[in-house]
Design a protein around this motif. Structure first.
Motif, PDB file in Angstrom:
ATOM      1  N   LYS A   2       0.843  -1.200   0.000  1.00 42.66           N
ATOM      2  CA  LYS A   2       0.000   0.000   0.000  1.00 42.66           C
ATOM      3  C   LYS A   2       0.879   1.251   0.000  1.00 42.66           C
ATOM      4  N   GLY A  93       3.192   9.785   9.663  1.00 41.20           N
ATOM      5  CA  GLY A  93       2.728   9.277  10.943  1.00 41.20           C
ATOM      6  C   GLY A  93       1.540   8.335  10.819  1.00 41.20           C
ATOM      7  N   LYS A  94       0.940   8.304   9.628  1.00 38.37           N
ATOM      8  CA  LYS A  94      -0.203   7.424   9.376  1.00 38.37           C
ATOM      9  C   LYS A  94       0.200   6.138   8.647  1.00 38.37           C
ATOM     10  N   LEU A  95       1.458   6.006   8.228  1.00 43.96           N
ATOM     11  CA  LEU A  95       1.871   4.849   7.442  1.00 43.96           C
ATOM     12  C   LEU A  95       1.587   3.528   8.162  1.00 43.96           C
ATOM     13  N   GLU A  96       2.070   3.410   9.383  1.00 42.89           N
ATOM     14  CA  GLU A  96       1.897   2.156  10.117  1.00 42.89           C
ATOM     15  C   GLU A  96       0.416   1.886  10.393  1.00 42.89           C
ATOM     16  N   GLU A  97      -0.299   2.924  10.812  1.00 39.40           N
ATOM     17  CA  GLU A  97      -1.722   2.772  11.132  1.00 39.40           C
ATOM     18  C   GLU A  97      -2.522   2.266   9.937  1.00 39.40           C
ATOM     19  N   GLY A  99      -1.194   0.721   7.297  1.00 40.80           N
ATOM     20  CA  GLY A  99      -0.548  -0.428   6.659  1.00 40.80           C
ATOM     21  C   GLY A  99       0.143  -0.097   5.356  1.00 40.80           C
ATOM     22  N   SER A 101       3.489   1.584   3.021  1.00 43.12           N
ATOM     23  CA  SER A 101       4.952   1.511   3.070  1.00 43.12           C
ATOM     24  C   SER A 101       5.656   2.783   2.599  1.00 43.12           C
ATOM     25  N   ARG A 133      11.422   7.346   1.529  1.00 43.06           N
ATOM     26  CA  ARG A 133      10.097   6.761   1.275  1.00 43.06           C
ATOM     27  C   ARG A 133       9.098   7.774   0.722  1.00 43.06           C
TER      28      ARG A 133
END
Length: 323
Positions: A2, A93-97, A99, A101, A133
């Motif tokens: 994603k 800051g929203k990347l992990e939340e 999902g 990359s 990234r």
């Protein structure tokens, strides 16, 4: 796999997202709202692409950015480099939340002065702290390979090398993809508007920014009475109605009692002198006879209601007070 795509609703951001989607990567749109811009165009763009859209309010962050932008302002009050970096950092800051990359933007090398020149693009990446990234698909072939390209998540050969202000390649690509609804490349952010920027500078000079004051800048005639007082006078019925909607915000209203005329919104220290000046300004735009004095009422906020019988200011005095 994603990716998060920053969507403004403009053609470039939609094309950047679509190019990544063409490589089989799921894209989630991210848009930002503040008193200076909304997400209307981004919502339409997300519908065009058929993707999810996450909308983030960055009012407090952009207020801090405007106060002291590290990389300065554009032509008016637009701190574009700092603002773009803040948006990328917020999205990161929203990347992990979510999902995801990596992040995708629609920036094009050389398309806009300062923020999209090479030094501006580099500053955005450094200040955002996202490292490699951050991918700009429309100009990727002109820039150093990013993590998504180096890791093989994205095929660099299928990205573009656009440069400069021409829109022809983007329009042709939009036709190829069937993208029909997108916002104009000009405008969108009130901070780039000359009149808005002038009024905003006045607010900053005389105190801290607030959401109410920023909303008022976009309405009516703007007047600076003293260091502690400002007045906004509605220009038409629609603006008068919008000004009255601010009743819950604790502002003070000023209006002629027995004559037709606009509503004024007073901000600042409600001294008798400031309120009388405001009354004379509002009276200037009321339906009166030459040399006629009229009664004006002031109410709202934390101040006691007051009335003044005043003679309207002259045209010369009105011009002196106008921001």
């Amino acid at each position: 796999m994603k990716a998060l795509a920053l969507l403004s609703g403009g053609l470039d951001s939609l094309l950047a997202a679509r190019l990544i989607m063409e490589q089989g990567i799921e894209v989630i749109g991210v848009s930002f709202v503040s008193p200076f811009f909304g997400a209307g165009g981004a919502k339409i763009g997300a519908e065009e692409l058929g993707i999810e859209l996450v909308v983030i309010d960055i009012t407090e962050e952009i207020f801090r950015t405007i106060e002291a932008p590290k990389h300065g302002y554009g032509k008016h009050m637009n701190p574009c480099i700092d603002c773009h970096a803040m948006m990328v950092k917020t999205a990161a800051g929203k990347l992990e939340e979510l999902g995801a990359s990596f992040i995708v933007t629609g920036e094009v090398v050389g398309q806009r002065p300062k923020s999209q020149m090479r030094f501006g693009l580099g500053a955005v990446e450094r200040e955002s702290g996202i490292g490699g990234r951050l991918l700009r698909p429309l100009s990727a072939k002109l820039l150093a390979p990013t993590v998504p390209e180096l890791e093989g998540w994205v095929d660099r050969e299928k990205l573009l090398g656009l440069h400069g202000r021409t829109r022809k390649p983007q329009i042709e690509l939009a036709e190829q993809f069937g993208i029909e609804r997108y916002a104009s490349p000009a405008g969108g952010c009130l901070l780039t508007d000359e009149n808005f920027a002038r009024a905003l500078k006045d607010v900053r000079k005389h105190g801290a920014l607030s959401s109410v004051d920023v909303r008022l800048i976009s309405m009516g005639r703007q007047f600076r009475l003293t260091d502690t007082a400002k007045l906004i006078v509605g220009r038409n019925h629609a603006e008068n109605e919008r000004l009255f909607e601010l009743e819950s915000e604790g502002v003070m209203f000023i209006k002629a009692v027995e004559h037709k005329g606009p509503v004024g919104v007073f901000r600042g220290e409600p001294t008798p002198e400031n309120l009388e000046m405001s009354s004379r300004l509002v009276a200037r735009y009321a339906d009166t006879e030459e040399g006629e004095s009229i009664r004006v009422r002031c109410w709202g906020g934390d101040a006691e209601p007051a009335e003044f019988v005043v003679e309207p200011f002259t045209s010369r005095r009105v011009k002196e007070l106008a921001i």
